[in-house]
Design a protein around this motif. Sequence first.
Motif, PDB file in Angstrom:
ATOM      1  N   ASP A  42       0.815  -1.221   0.000  1.00  0.00           N
ATOM      2  CA  ASP A  42       0.000   0.000   0.000  1.00  0.00           C
ATOM      3  C   ASP A  42       0.848   1.270   0.000  1.00  0.00           C
ATOM      4  O   ASP A  42       0.372   2.334  -0.370  1.00  0.00           O
ATOM      5  CB  ASP A  42      -1.001   0.012   1.153  1.00  0.00           C
ATOM      6  N   VAL A  43       2.103   1.172   0.389  1.00  0.00           N
ATOM      7  CA  VAL A  43       3.024   2.315   0.327  1.00  0.00           C
ATOM      8  C   VAL A  43       3.669   2.362  -1.056  1.00  0.00           C
ATOM      9  O   VAL A  43       3.846   3.418  -1.648  1.00  0.00           O
ATOM     10  CB  VAL A  43       4.102   2.229   1.437  1.00  0.00           C
ATOM     11  N   PRO A  46       9.722   1.676  -5.439  1.00  0.00           N
ATOM     12  CA  PRO A  46      10.724   0.661  -5.756  1.00  0.00           C
ATOM     13  C   PRO A  46      11.051  -0.275  -4.592  1.00  0.00           C
ATOM     14  O   PRO A  46      11.384  -1.430  -4.818  1.00  0.00           O
ATOM     15  CB  PRO A  46      11.956   1.482  -6.154  1.00  0.00           C
ATOM     16  N   ALA A  47      10.945   0.226  -3.359  1.00  0.00           N
ATOM     17  CA  ALA A  47      11.256  -0.622  -2.198  1.00  0.00           C
ATOM     18  C   ALA A  47      10.197  -1.699  -1.991  1.00  0.00           C
ATOM     19  O   ALA A  47      10.343  -2.562  -1.126  1.00  0.00           O
ATOM     20  CB  ALA A  47      11.413   0.219  -0.940  1.00  0.00           C
ATOM     21  N   HIS A  48       9.149  -1.670  -2.781  1.00  0.00           N
ATOM     22  CA  HIS A  48       8.186  -2.782  -2.806  1.00  0.00           C
ATOM     23  C   HIS A  48       8.227  -3.508  -4.152  1.00  0.00           C
ATOM     24  O   HIS A  48       8.300  -4.735  -4.199  1.00  0.00           O
ATOM     25  CB  HIS A  48       6.750  -2.317  -2.539  1.00  0.00           C
ATOM     26  N   THR A  49       8.211  -2.749  -5.245  1.00  0.00           N
ATOM     27  CA  THR A  49       8.098  -3.384  -6.559  1.00  0.00           C
ATOM     28  C   THR A  49       9.335  -4.184  -6.956  1.00  0.00           C
ATOM     29  O   THR A  49       9.207  -5.223  -7.594  1.00  0.00           O
ATOM     30  CB  THR A  49       7.767  -2.348  -7.653  1.00  0.00           C
ATOM     31  N   VAL A  50      10.512  -3.714  -6.582  1.00  0.00           N
ATOM     32  CA  VAL A  50      11.733  -4.454  -6.933  1.00  0.00           C
ATOM     33  C   VAL A  50      11.786  -5.802  -6.203  1.00  0.00           C
ATOM     34  O   VAL A  50      11.962  -6.843  -6.841  1.00  0.00           O
ATOM     35  CB  VAL A  50      13.003  -3.607  -6.698  1.00  0.00           C
ATOM     36  N   PRO A  51      11.601  -5.852  -4.859  1.00  0.00           N
ATOM     37  CA  PRO A  51      11.585  -7.155  -4.195  1.00  0.00           C
ATOM     38  C   PRO A  51      10.428  -8.046  -4.686  1.00  0.00           C
ATOM     39  O   PRO A  51      10.588  -9.271  -4.776  1.00  0.00           O
ATOM     40  CB  PRO A  51      11.424  -6.822  -2.711  1.00  0.00           C
ATOM     41  N   ALA A  52       9.287  -7.436  -5.038  1.00  0.00           N
ATOM     42  CA  ALA A  52       8.163  -8.226  -5.560  1.00  0.00           C
ATOM     43  C   ALA A  52       8.559  -8.901  -6.873  1.00  0.00           C
ATOM     44  O   ALA A  52       8.249 -10.081  -7.098  1.00  0.00           O
ATOM     45  CB  ALA A  52       6.935  -7.335  -5.755  1.00  0.00           C
ATOM     46  N   TYR A  53       9.241  -8.163  -7.732  1.00  0.00           N
ATOM     47  CA  TYR A  53       9.714  -8.753  -8.989  1.00  0.00           C
ATOM     48  C   TYR A  53      10.733  -9.860  -8.712  1.00  0.00           C
ATOM     49  O   TYR A  53      10.678 -10.933  -9.329  1.00  0.00           O
ATOM     50  CB  TYR A  53      10.313  -7.689  -9.911  1.00  0.00           C
ATOM     51  N   TYR A  68       6.946   1.127   9.615  1.00  0.00           N
ATOM     52  CA  TYR A  68       5.725   0.327   9.550  1.00  0.00           C
ATOM     53  C   TYR A  68       5.669  -0.742  10.642  1.00  0.00           C
ATOM     54  O   TYR A  68       5.584  -1.935  10.371  1.00  0.00           O
ATOM     55  CB  TYR A  68       5.559  -0.306   8.161  1.00  0.00           C
ATOM     56  N   PRO A  69       5.704  -0.317  11.913  1.00  0.00           N
ATOM     57  CA  PRO A  69       5.716  -1.285  13.018  1.00  0.00           C
ATOM     58  C   PRO A  69       4.468  -2.161  13.086  1.00  0.00           C
ATOM     59  O   PRO A  69       4.519  -3.256  13.648  1.00  0.00           O
ATOM     60  CB  PRO A  69       5.846  -0.412  14.270  1.00  0.00           C
ATOM     61  N   GLU A  70       3.363  -1.702  12.496  1.00  0.00           N
ATOM     62  CA  GLU A  70       2.132  -2.480  12.531  1.00  0.00           C
ATOM     63  C   GLU A  70       2.105  -3.614  11.505  1.00  0.00           C
ATOM     64  O   GLU A  70       1.306  -4.541  11.597  1.00  0.00           O
ATOM     65  CB  GLU A  70       0.919  -1.555  12.305  1.00  0.00           C
ATOM     66  N   VAL A  71       2.999  -3.567  10.529  1.00  0.00           N
ATOM     67  CA  VAL A  71       3.023  -4.566   9.454  1.00  0.00           C
ATOM     68  C   VAL A  71       3.714  -5.836   9.941  1.00  0.00           C
ATOM     69  O   VAL A  71       4.806  -5.778  10.507  1.00  0.00           O
ATOM     70  CB  VAL A  71       3.729  -3.992   8.202  1.00  0.00           C
TER      71      VAL A  71
END
Length: 154
Positions: A42-43, A46-53, A68-71
Amino acid sequence: MSSKVTPESEDWRARLLSTPEQIDHVLAQVKRVAVIGIKPKDVGGPAHTVPAYMQQVGYDIVPVPVYYPEVTEILGAPVHRSLATIDPPADMVQLFRRSEDVPKHIDEILAAEPSVVWMQLGIRNDEAAERFARAGMWVVQDRCTYVELKRAKR
């Protein structure tokens, strides 16, 4: 890739990787990647899409968010708040942190002893890179794993 070497047996600068061949070799050897600074979907960014790839093409991604301590889960994997809690340990630590924030992670990375430390595109800290290389780790700076994987057609 060979395991750790001592600085006396090999020039530490040789552990700073920059050629496409060196990077391809590292990416072919690595299986488990701890991503410091990963972000939840939801944020985004690249710090999400690169590891996702990377996960999509077969890497085992271990999320280590800084905020993101709640994650509790990212990319379907449980979140770790420290490299020390990752078992089995990661082959590579990937940093999505500002260059000036890299020193905050040096001791933790040295203690975890990954084979590779990868600082994403725009991230460079030569002092940290030297410390990692002298400890026997392979180091990549200022390179995007997504771009490198696409170039290598992975």
